[in-house]
Design a protein around this motif. Structure first.
Motif, PDB file in Angstrom:
ATOM      1  N   ASN A  60       7.760  -4.058  18.327  1.00 24.49           N
ATOM      2  CA  ASN A  60       6.948  -4.825  17.394  1.00 24.49           C
ATOM      3  C   ASN A  60       6.294  -3.869  16.400  1.00 24.49           C
ATOM      4  O   ASN A  60       6.052  -2.721  16.688  1.00 24.49           O
ATOM      5  N   SER A  61       5.976  -4.341  15.224  1.00 20.74           N
ATOM      6  CA  SER A  61       5.168  -3.581  14.269  1.00 20.74           C
ATOM      7  C   SER A  61       4.238  -4.558  13.578  1.00 20.74           C
ATOM      8  O   SER A  61       4.482  -5.754  13.564  1.00 20.74           O
ATOM      9  N   GLY A  62       3.169  -4.062  13.017  1.00 23.61           N
ATOM     10  CA  GLY A  62       2.229  -4.965  12.365  1.00 23.61           C
ATOM     11  C   GLY A  62       1.477  -4.285  11.246  1.00 23.61           C
ATOM     12  O   GLY A  62       1.362  -3.075  11.221  1.00 23.61           O
ATOM     13  N   HIS A  63       0.952  -5.081  10.329  1.00 21.62           N
ATOM     14  CA  HIS A  63       0.180  -4.597   9.190  1.00 21.62           C
ATOM     15  C   HIS A  63      -1.084  -5.426   9.120  1.00 21.62           C
ATOM     16  O   HIS A  63      -1.043  -6.636   9.231  1.00 21.62           O
ATOM     17  N   HIS A  64      -2.196  -4.739   8.950  1.00 20.90           N
ATOM     18  CA  HIS A  64      -3.482  -5.425   8.902  1.00 20.90           C
ATOM     19  C   HIS A  64      -4.381  -4.672   7.934  1.00 20.90           C
ATOM     20  O   HIS A  64      -4.436  -3.462   7.950  1.00 20.90           O
ATOM     21  N   GLU A  65      -5.101  -5.394   7.087  1.00 17.37           N
ATOM     22  CA  GLU A  65      -6.053  -4.768   6.175  1.00 17.37           C
ATOM     23  C   GLU A  65      -7.457  -5.097   6.622  1.00 17.37           C
ATOM     24  O   GLU A  65      -7.728  -6.190   7.085  1.00 17.37           O
ATOM     25  N   ARG A  66      -8.342  -4.112   6.509  1.00 14.30           N
ATOM     26  CA  ARG A  66      -9.748  -4.367   6.810  1.00 14.30           C
ATOM     27  C   ARG A  66     -10.628  -3.572   5.892  1.00 14.30           C
ATOM     28  O   ARG A  66     -10.249  -2.673   5.266  1.00 14.30           O
TER      29      ARG A  66
ATOM     30  N   PRO B 236       0.778  -1.231   0.000  1.00 10.00           N
ATOM     31  CA  PRO B 236       0.000   0.000   0.000  1.00 10.00           C
ATOM     32  C   PRO B 236       0.819   1.295   0.000  1.00 10.00           C
ATOM     33  O   PRO B 236       0.459   2.244  -0.670  1.00 10.00           O
ATOM     34  N   LEU B 237       1.918   1.340   0.725  1.00 12.46           N
ATOM     35  CA  LEU B 237       2.692   2.584   0.793  1.00 12.46           C
ATOM     36  C   LEU B 237       3.477   2.865  -0.479  1.00 12.46           C
ATOM     37  O   LEU B 237       3.795   4.007  -0.778  1.00 12.46           O
ATOM     38  N   SER B 238       3.780   1.837  -1.250  1.00  7.52           N
ATOM     39  CA  SER B 238       4.523   2.032  -2.495  1.00  7.52           C
ATOM     40  C   SER B 238       3.610   2.464  -3.638  1.00  7.52           C
ATOM     41  O   SER B 238       4.085   2.898  -4.672  1.00  7.52           O
TER      42      SER B 238
ATOM     43  N   ASN C  96     -12.263   0.900  -1.046  1.00 11.98           N
ATOM     44  CA  ASN C  96     -12.514   1.742   0.121  1.00 11.98           C
ATOM     45  C   ASN C  96     -12.171   1.026   1.431  1.00 11.98           C
ATOM     46  O   ASN C  96     -12.798   1.232   2.456  1.00 11.98           O
ATOM     47  N   ARG C  97     -11.177   0.132   1.379  1.00 12.42           N
ATOM     48  CA  ARG C  97     -10.701  -0.578   2.569  1.00 12.42           C
ATOM     49  C   ARG C  97      -9.553   0.198   3.189  1.00 12.42           C
ATOM     50  O   ARG C  97      -9.010   1.108   2.587  1.00 12.42           O
ATOM     51  N   LEU C  98      -9.168  -0.190   4.391  1.00 16.56           N
ATOM     52  CA  LEU C  98      -8.046   0.435   5.079  1.00 16.56           C
ATOM     53  C   LEU C  98      -6.901  -0.547   5.237  1.00 16.56           C
ATOM     54  O   LEU C  98      -7.116  -1.720   5.537  1.00 16.56           O
ATOM     55  N   ALA C  99      -5.692  -0.060   5.047  1.00 14.52           N
ATOM     56  CA  ALA C  99      -4.494  -0.809   5.421  1.00 14.52           C
ATOM     57  C   ALA C  99      -3.983  -0.132   6.682  1.00 14.52           C
ATOM     58  O   ALA C  99      -3.749   1.071   6.695  1.00 14.52           O
TER      59      ALA C  99
ATOM     60  N   LEU D 260      -0.687   4.131  11.480  1.00 15.00           N
ATOM     61  CA  LEU D 260      -0.827   4.760  10.172  1.00 15.00           C
ATOM     62  C   LEU D 260      -1.908   3.989   9.439  1.00 15.00           C
ATOM     63  O   LEU D 260      -1.853   2.760   9.357  1.00 15.00           O
ATOM     64  N   SER D 261      -2.926   4.687   8.947  1.00 13.31           N
ATOM     65  CA  SER D 261      -3.956   4.030   8.139  1.00 13.31           C
ATOM     66  C   SER D 261      -3.982   4.666   6.761  1.00 13.31           C
ATOM     67  O   SER D 261      -3.845   5.870   6.620  1.00 13.31           O
ATOM     68  N   VAL D 262      -4.138   3.817   5.733  1.00 14.98           N
ATOM     69  CA  VAL D 262      -4.135   4.260   4.337  1.00 14.98           C
ATOM     70  C   VAL D 262      -5.342   3.637   3.654  1.00 14.98           C
ATOM     71  O   VAL D 262      -5.574   2.432   3.774  1.00 14.98           O
ATOM     72  N   THR D 263      -6.129   4.451   2.929  1.00 19.47           N
ATOM     73  CA  THR D 263      -7.236   3.897   2.155  1.00 19.47           C
ATOM     74  C   THR D 263      -6.655   3.167   0.945  1.00 19.47           C
ATOM     75  O   THR D 263      -5.715   3.637   0.322  1.00 19.47           O
TER      76      THR D 263
END
Length: 54
Positions: free
Chosen positions: A48-54, A7-9, A37-40, A30-33
């Protein structure tokens, strides 16, 4: 978080990015559409760090 399929690239000018802070003013989310119309969501936690899509 980076790469052709990440998503960030692939941010476009019309996408929304939001940075949230905790009670101490430290950035923790950090949330990115993304498509559909979903969010990453990217969350930082101590050690720790994590990535989740919803």
């Amino acid at each position: 978080m980076k790469g052709n399929d990440k998503p960030l690239s692939n941010m476009q000018a019309v996408q929304e990015a939001r940075i949230e802070r905790d009670a101490h003013g430290t950035s923790n989310t950090l949330s990115v559409t993304i498509a559909g119309n979903r969010l990453a969501l990217f969350r930082w936690q101590a050690g720790n760090s994590g990535h989740h899509e919803r």
